[in-house]
Design a protein around this motif. Structure first.
Motif, PDB file in Angstrom:
ATOM      1  N   VAL A 230       0.932  -1.192  -0.059  1.00  0.00           N
ATOM      2  CA  VAL A 230       0.163   0.030   0.080  1.00  0.00           C
ATOM      3  C   VAL A 230       0.896   1.239  -0.118  1.00  0.00           C
ATOM      4  CG1 VAL A 230      -1.761   1.250   0.956  1.00  0.00           C
ATOM      5  CG2 VAL A 230      -1.894  -1.136   1.161  1.00  0.00           C
ATOM      6  N   VAL A 231       0.518   2.139  -0.804  1.00  0.00           N
ATOM      7  CA  VAL A 231       1.209   3.557  -1.163  1.00  0.00           C
ATOM      8  C   VAL A 231       0.377   4.572  -0.985  1.00  0.00           C
ATOM      9  CG1 VAL A 231       2.977   2.446  -2.602  1.00  0.00           C
ATOM     10  CG2 VAL A 231       1.181   3.657  -3.503  1.00  0.00           C
ATOM     11  N   ASN A 232       0.900   5.868   0.016  1.00  0.00           N
ATOM     12  CA  ASN A 232       0.156   6.777  -0.113  1.00  0.00           C
ATOM     13  C   ASN A 232       0.294   7.599  -1.327  1.00  0.00           C
ATOM     14  OD1 ASN A 232      -0.630   6.639   2.644  1.00  0.00           O
ATOM     15  ND2 ASN A 232       1.318   7.234   3.323  1.00  0.00           N
ATOM     16  N   SER A 233      -0.748   8.527  -1.770  1.00  0.00           N
ATOM     17  CA  SER A 233      -0.913   8.977  -3.184  1.00  0.00           C
ATOM     18  C   SER A 233      -1.457  10.411  -2.781  1.00  0.00           C
ATOM     19  CB  SER A 233      -1.384   8.137  -4.313  1.00  0.00           C
ATOM     20  OG  SER A 233      -2.826   8.221  -4.084  1.00  0.00           O
ATOM     21  N   ALA A 234      -1.539  10.944  -3.771  1.00  0.00           N
ATOM     22  CA  ALA A 234      -2.096  12.471  -3.850  1.00  0.00           C
ATOM     23  C   ALA A 234      -3.896  12.196  -3.647  1.00  0.00           C
ATOM     24  CB  ALA A 234      -1.895  13.370  -4.867  1.00  0.00           C
ATOM     25  N   VAL A 235      -4.331  11.033  -4.039  1.00  0.00           N
ATOM     26  CA  VAL A 235      -5.752  10.717  -3.812  1.00  0.00           C
ATOM     27  C   VAL A 235      -5.723   9.583  -2.756  1.00  0.00           C
ATOM     28  CG1 VAL A 235      -6.373  11.154  -6.456  1.00  0.00           C
ATOM     29  CG2 VAL A 235      -5.369   8.779  -5.636  1.00  0.00           C
ATOM     30  N   GLY A 236      -4.980   9.582  -1.888  1.00  0.00           N
ATOM     31  CA  GLY A 236      -5.485   8.445  -0.733  1.00  0.00           C
ATOM     32  C   GLY A 236      -4.601   7.229  -0.999  1.00  0.00           C
ATOM     33  N   PRO A 237      -4.588   6.462   0.077  1.00  0.00           N
ATOM     34  CA  PRO A 237      -3.818   5.007  -0.057  1.00  0.00           C
ATOM     35  C   PRO A 237      -4.401   4.341  -1.163  1.00  0.00           C
ATOM     36  CG  PRO A 237      -5.428   5.110   1.788  1.00  0.00           C
ATOM     37  CD  PRO A 237      -5.565   6.439   1.175  1.00  0.00           C
ATOM     38  N   LEU A 238      -3.215   3.738  -1.940  1.00  0.00           N
ATOM     39  CA  LEU A 238      -3.444   2.910  -3.218  1.00  0.00           C
ATOM     40  C   LEU A 238      -2.911   1.418  -2.637  1.00  0.00           C
ATOM     41  CD1 LEU A 238      -2.442   5.210  -6.254  1.00  0.00           C
ATOM     42  CD2 LEU A 238      -4.645   4.560  -5.445  1.00  0.00           C
ATOM     43  N   LEU A 239      -3.615   0.521  -2.885  1.00  0.00           N
ATOM     44  CA  LEU A 239      -3.068  -0.876  -2.965  1.00  0.00           C
ATOM     45  C   LEU A 239      -2.671  -1.282  -4.325  1.00  0.00           C
ATOM     46  CD1 LEU A 239      -4.131  -4.139  -1.326  1.00  0.00           C
ATOM     47  CD2 LEU A 239      -3.930  -4.131  -3.724  1.00  0.00           C
ATOM     48  N   LEU A 240      -1.337  -1.798  -4.281  1.00  0.00           N
ATOM     49  CA  LEU A 240      -0.651  -2.203  -5.593  1.00  0.00           C
ATOM     50  C   LEU A 240      -0.227  -3.754  -5.641  1.00  0.00           C
ATOM     51  CD1 LEU A 240       2.273   0.553  -6.095  1.00  0.00           C
ATOM     52  CD2 LEU A 240      -0.230   0.664  -6.913  1.00  0.00           C
ATOM     53  N   ALA A 241      -0.962  -4.507  -6.354  1.00  0.00           N
ATOM     54  CA  ALA A 241      -0.661  -6.000  -6.524  1.00  0.00           C
ATOM     55  C   ALA A 241      -0.055  -6.160  -7.704  1.00  0.00           C
ATOM     56  CB  ALA A 241      -1.803  -6.576  -6.082  1.00  0.00           C
TER      57      ALA A 241
ATOM     58  N   ALA B 292      -3.348  -5.182 -10.175  1.00  0.00           N
ATOM     59  CA  ALA B 292      -4.250  -4.524  -9.613  1.00  0.00           C
ATOM     60  C   ALA B 292      -3.737  -3.222  -8.883  1.00  0.00           C
ATOM     61  CB  ALA B 292      -4.837  -5.346  -8.448  1.00  0.00           C
ATOM     62  N   VAL B 293      -4.497  -2.173  -9.047  1.00  0.00           N
ATOM     63  CA  VAL B 293      -4.458  -0.785  -8.301  1.00  0.00           C
ATOM     64  C   VAL B 293      -5.793  -0.775  -7.687  1.00  0.00           C
ATOM     65  CG1 VAL B 293      -3.977   1.614  -8.549  1.00  0.00           C
ATOM     66  CG2 VAL B 293      -2.833  -0.094 -10.006  1.00  0.00           C
ATOM     67  N   ALA B 294      -5.624  -0.274  -6.461  1.00  0.00           N
ATOM     68  CA  ALA B 294      -7.044  -0.012  -5.874  1.00  0.00           C
ATOM     69  C   ALA B 294      -7.053   1.203  -4.962  1.00  0.00           C
ATOM     70  CB  ALA B 294      -7.520  -1.198  -4.973  1.00  0.00           C
ATOM     71  N   PHE B 295      -7.981   1.942  -5.110  1.00  0.00           N
ATOM     72  CA  PHE B 295      -8.190   3.152  -4.291  1.00  0.00           C
ATOM     73  C   PHE B 295      -8.806   2.898  -2.990  1.00  0.00           C
ATOM     74  CE2 PHE B 295      -9.097   4.744  -8.727  1.00  0.00           C
ATOM     75  CZ  PHE B 295      -8.146   5.641  -8.871  1.00  0.00           C
ATOM     76  N   HIS B 296      -8.566   4.063  -2.062  1.00  0.00           N
ATOM     77  CA  HIS B 296      -9.211   3.858  -0.691  1.00  0.00           C
ATOM     78  C   HIS B 296      -8.679   2.863   0.153  1.00  0.00           C
ATOM     79  CE1 HIS B 296     -11.225   7.133  -2.436  1.00  0.00           C
ATOM     80  NE2 HIS B 296     -12.006   6.335  -3.297  1.00  0.00           N
ATOM     81  N   ALA B 297      -7.115   2.270   0.010  1.00  0.00           N
ATOM     82  CA  ALA B 297      -6.870   1.148   0.692  1.00  0.00           C
ATOM     83  C   ALA B 297      -6.783   1.230   1.915  1.00  0.00           C
ATOM     84  CB  ALA B 297      -5.553   0.620  -0.133  1.00  0.00           C
TER      85      ALA B 297
END
Length: 190
Positions: A21-32, A40-45
């Motif tokens: 999970v990474v922090n971004s300008a649009v909130g935490p993103l899950l990367l798989a 996969a990239v998922a918002f609001h992780a």
């Protein structure tokens, strides 16, 4: 048993999945990622969202995903996303694993990734026309909603024909932020 002597109902071999999970300008993103690429990239992780996504990935790939923020592909994805959100990157150069999406949805998402550059938008109907299905604007919307790789495969760049922003799986505020980052919309006032 089939002609080769193998049991046809035997499950396919498990494929390893790594995540972070990474922090971004649009909130935490899950990367798989799998060994084939970013899957996969998922918002609001948040924890509950993350846990649900990881359970689905584990079910799909036959093995529990392993947290591995330093895995080479995830480290590169983190770097490229940080550059994108800082305004230093316009295109992603990452191997992608398209196995979570098939058929028409995959065709539409591939066209989107290849044919709608940074700072541009396309209408749902136009994207349908580009893949040879001019009457399939609603199906294009469904493809955007099932995009397993948002931001990297830029579904935020698909808008309504009349100039409306359209929907977005990450939420309309996230879509507005991404479009503002790319110079398509003005930065929100508040």
């Amino acid at each position: 048993m089939n002609a080769t002597g193998q049991n046809e109902s035997a499950p396919a071999a498990a494929r390893p999945v790594v995540w972070t999970v990474v922090n971004s300008a649009v909130g935490p993103l899950l990367l798989a990622a799998t060994d084939e690429g970013l899957v996969a990239v998922a918002f609001h992780a948040t924890d509950p969202v993350r846990d649900g996504i990881l359970a689905r990935l584990g079910s799909r790939f036959g093995a529990g995903p392993v947290e591995a923020p330093d895995a080479p592909l995830l480290a590169e994805a983190r770097r490229q996303l940080a550059d994108y959100f800082a305004g230093r990157r316009r295109d992603f150069e990452l191997p992608l694993d398209w196995s979570l999406i098939t058929g028409f949805h995959r065709e539409v998402l591939r066209e989107l990734a290849a044919g709608v550059p940074y700072g541009a938008v396309v209408g749902y109907g136009e994207l349908a026309r580009r893949v040879g299905q001019p009457g399939a604007a609603q199906a294009v919307g469904a493809a955007m909603g099932s995009n397993p790789l948002p931001v990297v495969v830029p579904c935020h760049r698909v808008v309504e024909r009349d100039g409306g922003i359209g929907g977005f799986g990450g939420g309309l505020e996230t879509k507005r932020k991404l479009l503002a980052l790319e110079g398509v919309l003005p930065e929100p006032l508040f």
